[in-house]
Design a protein around this motif. Sequence first.
Motif, PDB file in Angstrom:
ATOM      1  N   ILE A  32       0.846  -1.198   0.000  1.00  0.00           N
ATOM      2  CA  ILE A  32       0.000   0.000   0.000  1.00  0.00           C
ATOM      3  C   ILE A  32       0.882   1.249   0.000  1.00  0.00           C
ATOM      4  CG2 ILE A  32      -1.680   1.332   1.347  1.00  0.00           C
ATOM      5  CD1 ILE A  32      -2.767  -1.448   2.285  1.00  0.00           C
ATOM      6  N   SER A  33       1.905   1.246   0.824  1.00  0.00           N
ATOM      7  CA  SER A  33       2.829   2.383   0.875  1.00  0.00           C
ATOM      8  C   SER A  33       3.560   2.551  -0.452  1.00  0.00           C
ATOM      9  CB  SER A  33       3.836   2.198   2.005  1.00  0.00           C
ATOM     10  OG  SER A  33       3.191   2.186   3.246  1.00  0.00           O
ATOM     11  N   GLN A  34       3.965   1.455  -1.058  1.00  0.00           N
ATOM     12  CA  GLN A  34       4.664   1.520  -2.341  1.00  0.00           C
ATOM     13  C   GLN A  34       3.747   2.063  -3.436  1.00  0.00           C
ATOM     14  OE1 GLN A  34       5.848  -2.607  -2.380  1.00  0.00           O
ATOM     15  NE2 GLN A  34       7.987  -2.068  -1.943  1.00  0.00           N
ATOM     16  N   ARG A  35       2.485   1.658  -3.418  1.00  0.00           N
ATOM     17  CA  ARG A  35       1.524   2.143  -4.407  1.00  0.00           C
ATOM     18  C   ARG A  35       1.311   3.648  -4.238  1.00  0.00           C
ATOM     19  NH1 ARG A  35      -3.578  -0.895  -3.590  1.00  0.00           N
ATOM     20  NH2 ARG A  35      -3.910   0.621  -1.938  1.00  0.00           N
ATOM     21  N   THR A  36       1.222   4.099  -2.999  1.00  0.00           N
ATOM     22  CA  THR A  36       1.052   5.524  -2.741  1.00  0.00           C
ATOM     23  C   THR A  36       2.277   6.300  -3.186  1.00  0.00           C
ATOM     24  OG1 THR A  36      -0.422   5.051  -0.885  1.00  0.00           O
ATOM     25  CG2 THR A  36       0.593   7.245  -0.944  1.00  0.00           C
ATOM     26  N   ARG A  37       3.443   5.767  -2.886  1.00  0.00           N
ATOM     27  CA  ARG A  37       4.688   6.429  -3.300  1.00  0.00           C
ATOM     28  C   ARG A  37       4.769   6.533  -4.821  1.00  0.00           C
ATOM     29  NH1 ARG A  37      10.029   4.933  -5.165  1.00  0.00           N
ATOM     30  NH2 ARG A  37      11.400   6.652  -4.683  1.00  0.00           N
ATOM     31  N   ALA A  38       4.426   5.461  -5.517  1.00  0.00           N
ATOM     32  CA  ALA A  38       4.473   5.470  -6.980  1.00  0.00           C
ATOM     33  C   ALA A  38       3.531   6.538  -7.550  1.00  0.00           C
ATOM     34  CB  ALA A  38       4.119   4.092  -7.529  1.00  0.00           C
ATOM     35  N   TYR A  39       2.350   6.651  -6.981  1.00  0.00           N
ATOM     36  CA  TYR A  39       1.376   7.655  -7.416  1.00  0.00           C
ATOM     37  C   TYR A  39       1.939   9.062  -7.204  1.00  0.00           C
ATOM     38  CZ  TYR A  39      -2.860  10.541  -7.320  1.00  0.00           C
ATOM     39  OH  TYR A  39      -3.799  11.525  -7.522  1.00  0.00           O
ATOM     40  N   LEU A  40       2.487   9.317  -6.020  1.00  0.00           N
ATOM     41  CA  LEU A  40       3.024  10.637  -5.719  1.00  0.00           C
ATOM     42  C   LEU A  40       4.196  10.975  -6.637  1.00  0.00           C
ATOM     43  CD1 LEU A  40       2.955  10.463  -1.823  1.00  0.00           C
ATOM     44  CD2 LEU A  40       1.383  11.737  -3.310  1.00  0.00           C
ATOM     45  N   LYS A  41       5.040  10.004  -6.900  1.00  0.00           N
ATOM     46  CA  LYS A  41       6.182  10.222  -7.788  1.00  0.00           C
ATOM     47  C   LYS A  41       5.706  10.520  -9.206  1.00  0.00           C
ATOM     48  CE  LYS A  41      10.588   8.176  -9.045  1.00  0.00           C
ATOM     49  NZ  LYS A  41      11.486   7.047  -8.906  1.00  0.00           N
ATOM     50  N   GLU A  42       4.743   9.748  -9.678  1.00  0.00           N
ATOM     51  CA  GLU A  42       4.190   9.944 -11.024  1.00  0.00           C
ATOM     52  C   GLU A  42       3.561  11.327 -11.173  1.00  0.00           C
ATOM     53  OE1 GLU A  42       0.184   8.481 -13.234  1.00  0.00           O
ATOM     54  OE2 GLU A  42       1.366   6.908 -12.291  1.00  0.00           O
ATOM     55  N   LYS A  43       2.929  11.809 -10.099  1.00  0.00           N
ATOM     56  CA  LYS A  43       2.231  13.098 -10.136  1.00  0.00           C
ATOM     57  C   LYS A  43       3.109  14.260  -9.666  1.00  0.00           C
ATOM     58  CE  LYS A  43      -1.581  11.183 -11.458  1.00  0.00           C
ATOM     59  NZ  LYS A  43      -2.070  11.329 -12.817  1.00  0.00           N
ATOM     60  N   ASN A  44       4.396  13.991  -9.423  1.00  0.00           N
ATOM     61  CA  ASN A  44       5.365  15.020  -9.008  1.00  0.00           C
ATOM     62  C   ASN A  44       4.981  15.717  -7.706  1.00  0.00           C
ATOM     63  OD1 ASN A  44       7.154  14.656 -11.249  1.00  0.00           O
ATOM     64  ND2 ASN A  44       5.629  15.694 -12.503  1.00  0.00           N
ATOM     65  N   VAL A  45       4.479  14.940  -6.766  1.00  0.00           N
ATOM     66  CA  VAL A  45       4.195  15.469  -5.433  1.00  0.00           C
ATOM     67  C   VAL A  45       5.421  15.200  -4.572  1.00  0.00           C
ATOM     68  CG1 VAL A  45       2.709  15.313  -3.398  1.00  0.00           C
ATOM     69  CG2 VAL A  45       1.715  15.028  -5.690  1.00  0.00           C
ATOM     70  N   PRO A  46       6.089  16.240  -4.085  1.00  0.00           N
ATOM     71  CA  PRO A  46       7.290  16.031  -3.270  1.00  0.00           C
ATOM     72  C   PRO A  46       6.965  15.261  -1.996  1.00  0.00           C
ATOM     73  CG  PRO A  46       6.951  18.374  -3.757  1.00  0.00           C
ATOM     74  CD  PRO A  46       5.765  17.644  -4.237  1.00  0.00           C
ATOM     75  N   HIS A  47       7.803  14.322  -1.683  1.00  0.00           N
ATOM     76  CA  HIS A  47       7.602  13.500  -0.489  1.00  0.00           C
ATOM     77  C   HIS A  47       8.918  12.821  -0.115  1.00  0.00           C
ATOM     78  CE1 HIS A  47       7.116  10.757  -3.875  1.00  0.00           C
ATOM     79  NE2 HIS A  47       7.455   9.777  -3.060  1.00  0.00           N
ATOM     80  N   VAL A  48       8.966  12.348   1.106  1.00  0.00           N
ATOM     81  CA  VAL A  48      10.105  11.574   1.580  1.00  0.00           C
ATOM     82  C   VAL A  48       9.628  10.142   1.740  1.00  0.00           C
ATOM     83  CG1 VAL A  48      11.728  11.223   3.475  1.00  0.00           C
ATOM     84  CG2 VAL A  48      11.088  13.552   2.798  1.00  0.00           C
ATOM     85  N   TRP A  49      10.353   9.223   1.161  1.00  0.00           N
ATOM     86  CA  TRP A  49      10.039   7.794   1.223  1.00  0.00           C
ATOM     87  C   TRP A  49      11.150   7.125   2.009  1.00  0.00           C
ATOM     88  CZ3 TRP A  49       6.867   3.907   0.924  1.00  0.00           C
ATOM     89  CH2 TRP A  49       7.287   2.644   0.554  1.00  0.00           C
ATOM     90  N   HIS A  50      10.766   6.471   3.096  1.00  0.00           N
ATOM     91  CA  HIS A  50      11.766   5.815   3.933  1.00  0.00           C
ATOM     92  C   HIS A  50      11.314   4.384   4.234  1.00  0.00           C
ATOM     93  CE1 HIS A  50      14.874   5.301   6.924  1.00  0.00           C
ATOM     94  NE2 HIS A  50      13.955   4.760   7.696  1.00  0.00           N
ATOM     95  N   VAL A  51      12.165   3.433   3.905  1.00  0.00           N
ATOM     96  CA  VAL A  51      11.897   2.036   4.232  1.00  0.00           C
ATOM     97  C   VAL A  51      12.878   1.629   5.315  1.00  0.00           C
ATOM     98  CG1 VAL A  51      11.813  -0.329   3.385  1.00  0.00           C
ATOM     99  CG2 VAL A  51      11.060   1.531   1.916  1.00  0.00           C
ATOM    100  N   ASP A  52      12.326   1.143   6.402  1.00  0.00           N
ATOM    101  CA  ASP A  52      13.120   0.722   7.545  1.00  0.00           C
ATOM    102  C   ASP A  52      13.185  -0.803   7.568  1.00  0.00           C
ATOM    103  OD1 ASP A  52      14.621   1.258   9.805  1.00  0.00           O
ATOM    104  OD2 ASP A  52      13.100   2.553  10.677  1.00  0.00           O
ATOM    105  N   SER A  53      14.134  -1.333   8.267  1.00  0.00           N
ATOM    106  CA  SER A  53      14.245  -2.778   8.414  1.00  0.00           C
ATOM    107  C   SER A  53      13.304  -3.224   9.529  1.00  0.00           C
ATOM    108  CB  SER A  53      15.687  -3.144   8.762  1.00  0.00           C
ATOM    109  OG  SER A  53      15.800  -4.537   8.956  1.00  0.00           O
ATOM    110  N   GLY A  54      12.351  -4.083   9.190  1.00  0.00           N
ATOM    111  CA  GLY A  54      11.436  -4.589  10.208  1.00  0.00           C
ATOM    112  C   GLY A  54      10.020  -4.735   9.689  1.00  0.00           C
ATOM    113  N   ALA A  55       9.163  -5.163  10.582  1.00  0.00           N
ATOM    114  CA  ALA A  55       7.762  -5.399  10.246  1.00  0.00           C
ATOM    115  C   ALA A  55       6.913  -4.241  10.764  1.00  0.00           C
ATOM    116  CB  ALA A  55       7.306  -6.724  10.853  1.00  0.00           C
TER     117      ALA A  55
END
Length: 74
Positions: A32-55
């Motif tokens: 879900i987070s990846q889908r949201t990030r892809a949408y924001l990137k495609e639409k040029n909405v600035p954002h910070v994407w951070h993937v941490d190690s863990g569940a």
Amino acid sequence: MPEELVPDPAKAAGMLKLLWISCGDRDGLISISQRTRAYLKEKNVPHVWHVDSGAHEFAVWSNDLYLFAQRIFR
């Protein structure tokens, strides 16, 4: 759906100071987070994407909150 979360990407891009999206790499919700990030990137909405190690767990939330706080309390 990302389109419901950010229905007007151009308006959001102009209004947002910081949009932080983070998730653990073993979190069941990462797709879900990846889908949201892809949408924001495609639409040029600035954002910070951070993937941490863990569940979907306190250690990830705690670290990500710390990192987020570093950006908002500058």
